[in-house]
Design a protein around this motif. Sequence first.
Motif, mmCIF file in Angstrom:
data_model
loop_
_atom_site.group_PDB
_atom_site.id
_atom_site.type_symbol
_atom_site.label_atom_id
_atom_site.label_comp_id
_atom_site.label_asym_id
_atom_site.label_seq_id
_atom_site.Cartn_x
_atom_site.Cartn_y
_atom_site.Cartn_z
ATOM 1 N N PRO A 412 -43.520 -25.912 -46.310
ATOM 2 C CA PRO A 412 -43.656 -26.904 -47.391
ATOM 3 C C PRO A 412 -44.638 -28.004 -47.014
ATOM 4 O O PRO A 412 -44.806 -28.346 -45.845
ATOM 5 N N SER A 413 -45.255 -28.552 -48.011
ATOM 6 C CA SER A 413 -46.194 -29.638 -47.779
ATOM 7 C C SER A 413 -45.450 -30.935 -47.513
ATOM 8 O O SER A 413 -44.303 -31.109 -47.925
ATOM 9 N N VAL A 414 -46.105 -31.865 -46.828
ATOM 10 C CA VAL A 414 -45.519 -33.152 -46.468
ATOM 11 C C VAL A 414 -46.191 -34.232 -47.305
ATOM 12 O O VAL A 414 -47.413 -34.285 -47.423
ATOM 13 N N GLY A 415 -45.388 -35.123 -47.877
ATOM 14 C CA GLY A 415 -45.960 -36.169 -48.720
ATOM 15 C C GLY A 415 -44.924 -37.235 -49.027
ATOM 16 O O GLY A 415 -43.838 -37.231 -48.440
ATOM 17 N N PRO A 416 -45.223 -38.124 -49.940
ATOM 18 C CA PRO A 416 -46.447 -38.219 -50.744
ATOM 19 C C PRO A 416 -47.592 -38.885 -49.990
ATOM 20 O O PRO A 416 -47.357 -39.568 -48.992
ATOM 21 N N PRO A 417 -48.820 -38.736 -50.463
ATOM 22 C CA PRO A 417 -49.968 -39.314 -49.758
ATOM 23 C C PRO A 417 -50.201 -40.785 -50.086
ATOM 24 O O PRO A 417 -51.123 -41.385 -49.529
ATOM 25 N N VAL A 418 -49.402 -41.349 -51.004
ATOM 26 C CA VAL A 418 -49.593 -42.745 -51.414
ATOM 27 C C VAL A 418 -48.270 -43.480 -51.314
ATOM 28 O O VAL A 418 -47.198 -42.882 -51.221
ATOM 29 N N GLY A 419 -48.337 -44.805 -51.349
ATOM 30 C CA GLY A 419 -47.153 -45.634 -51.338
ATOM 31 C C GLY A 419 -46.675 -45.919 -52.746
ATOM 32 O O GLY A 419 -47.201 -45.393 -53.734
ATOM 33 N N PRO A 420 -45.672 -46.807 -52.874
ATOM 34 C CA PRO A 420 -45.171 -47.142 -54.218
ATOM 35 C C PRO A 420 -46.236 -47.800 -55.089
ATOM 36 O O PRO A 420 -46.219 -47.667 -56.305
ATOM 37 N N GLU A 421 -47.154 -48.538 -54.467
ATOM 38 C CA GLU A 421 -48.221 -49.204 -55.189
ATOM 39 C C GLU A 421 -49.569 -48.819 -54.607
ATOM 40 O O GLU A 421 -49.673 -48.425 -53.437
ATOM 41 N N CYS A 422 -50.601 -48.935 -55.434
ATOM 42 C CA CYS A 422 -51.956 -48.607 -54.990
ATOM 43 C C CYS A 422 -52.399 -49.601 -53.923
ATOM 44 O O CYS A 422 -52.256 -50.819 -54.093
ATOM 45 N N GLU A 423 -52.958 -49.120 -52.851
ATOM 46 C CA GLU A 423 -53.388 -49.981 -51.751
ATOM 47 C C GLU A 423 -54.621 -50.800 -52.106
ATOM 48 O O GLU A 423 -54.953 -51.767 -51.404
ATOM 49 N N HIS A 424 -55.312 -50.445 -53.184
ATOM 50 C CA HIS A 424 -56.539 -51.147 -53.551
ATOM 51 C C HIS A 424 -56.303 -52.210 -54.616
ATOM 52 O O HIS A 424 -56.879 -53.298 -54.533
ATOM 53 N N CYS A 425 -55.472 -51.909 -55.631
ATOM 54 C CA CYS A 425 -55.288 -52.859 -56.732
ATOM 55 C C CYS A 425 -53.835 -53.254 -56.952
ATOM 56 O O CYS A 425 -53.566 -54.144 -57.774
ATOM 57 N N GLY A 426 -52.879 -52.616 -56.268
ATOM 58 C CA GLY A 426 -51.476 -52.979 -56.391
ATOM 59 C C GLY A 426 -50.779 -52.438 -57.614
ATOM 60 O O GLY A 426 -49.632 -52.806 -57.881
#
Length: 668
Positions: A412-426
Amino acid sequence: MFMVVRTASRLPLITSHQLHPSCIHPATRTVCGHLSRTVAARRGLTSMESLKTAQVSEIQTTKPPPSPSSTESTAEDKSAVATSTEAGTEKTLPDGLLPGETVVKEGKASILFPSANEVFYNPVQEFNRDLTCAVITEFAREMLAQWGVKVVVPGEKERVVVSLSEETKKEQKNGSGELKVTATVGEKCEPGLRVLEGLAASGLRSVRFALEVPGLRSITANDFSKKAAALIARNAEYNKVSHLVQASCNDASMLMYEMRRKKERYDVIDLDPYGSPSAFLDSAVQAVSEGGLLCITCTDMAVMAGNSGETCYSKYGSVSIKAKYCHEMALRIILHSLDQRAAVYQRYIQPLLSVSVDFYIRIFVRVFTGQAKVKNSASKQALVYNCVGCGSFHLQRMGRRTVNGNHTKYSPSVGPPVGPECEHCGQRHQLGGPMWAEPIHDLEFVQRVLSAVSANPSRFGTSKRIQGVLSMVTEELEDVPLYYTVDSMSSTIHTNTPPLLQFRSALLHAGHRVSLSHACKSAIKTDAPPAVLWDIMRCWEKANPVKREKLSETSPAFKILSTEPSLEACFTVREDANPQSRKRHLTRFQENPQAFWGPKARAKACGGISSDLQDKRKKCQNKRKNQITDSSQLKDFPCKRFKQGTCTHGDKCCYSHELEKIKDVEMK
């Protein structure tokens, strides 16, 4: 000269002057029930038998049109003139034409069309049909080379046939792989390809295959409409290709299900429905032969481009997102759906060419069988996390495949690749997919198609556009899914848009790869992460500053510009920033060729609707009987904000705050 009516059973021929005018439809000249009862009375047939006889009866003119292989004269130059007497008046019609019909010429085909909208036809999709003929020609060249058959295209110079088959390569090394048999257009080739057009309408595409694509054994032109099937048979006879094109009147899905046995499968299946092809995908992946070609068109772009994600999931098993890359995502959604349905039967797909053009998408894929390779399907699909604020996206593969020598491990793949909010604009993320994350083109095959079209530009009416689109396809980064657009990134931070060449040069100076996309004029496909893209935009904003005091602290622009760039972007234009297709000024994104251009109205069984879209649009105008010409008339309408308790205008509000009017609207 008179018209002859031939029925399916062996009955005496009945000439047109023996029939009452009401027996023949004025638009299509089909035999009505009066003729059926007359014939049945002569032969003592039952009512059911007479009905079947009337349905399969066809009308033939006394003199057929000239052969399509003749290049010195056309059907109009040597057409005979037939006269028909109806209601006491004489009308002169070209040979083969019935009252109300017209002849539409496209490519080498001349197609008869009724005046009513009984059979669907869209002249805008000539590019679609031209591209399909070019792709099937190269596919036939590759497949028939394995059988020692040489494909000959009129106007094409001598070419060296290169086959991807390992067996053929060995034969050529041993000197036994010489191509001794020649396949030409318009002739039946016994070891050739069997083609199915599941939704043929008038049969234009099938007739063009017969007249322009060499190396075909048979073409089945199917349509569920009886009037369309009858028109297909007439068009095949009119173009002298009845030996190749067989008309069929069946449900397309049932026809493909019946032909899913290995010895009965088709080598090429073309599906061009009005709307979504989802209902035909399951039967199509079963009815195509091993290594066969599937050609599929989707015109339901509103669904696949994010307007109705729930509808897209019900049809294709994927949630679409309304984003700038929606057209390429639509291509990857249909490829995902096709691969998923093929995997059920231990089959997998290999995309040859996938294009987003005008108001539709078109894909060409090969289908193979292999239980071991079907296991790779999960690792070929991906979910997409799309930021609603700045448009940054990240892909998450559905599965992971690890190769260690001859051993392959699936996990299985491991993720997610992002957090709860966007690291650039929130801002938050949207989740879309799954979609096809592997290459959507076979660049080697596309290059062969491009070379063939470029060497013989007079073959197709849209050759210039084919060259432009395929040239852009060959320049795309095949291992980079989706794309950004420069104008949307500039709009996010409220700055002016940098020139495309300067933005591409900045990415190249930073050590990243970059290309354009055929799906969008301002697209940027790059392997650079979103952080690098926003650093470049921050550097551009420093040279072209915006009024930051007017930015809201919660806006994506304020959050992005509050961070200092981690690299110094260089906007000096590089030579390799301008691709060859752009330097040569190829036709890549053409303007609309005509007014009210786009999808046409769906064909009706009874016909009779106007084919003029302008008239149809006029019917939808001025629906409101009492037009509002003065702002004071707005007092007759209740205020929605007053009902919710959020209206702050008080007595100055232009809408009514009277509770009685609000209750009257609720009662209605």
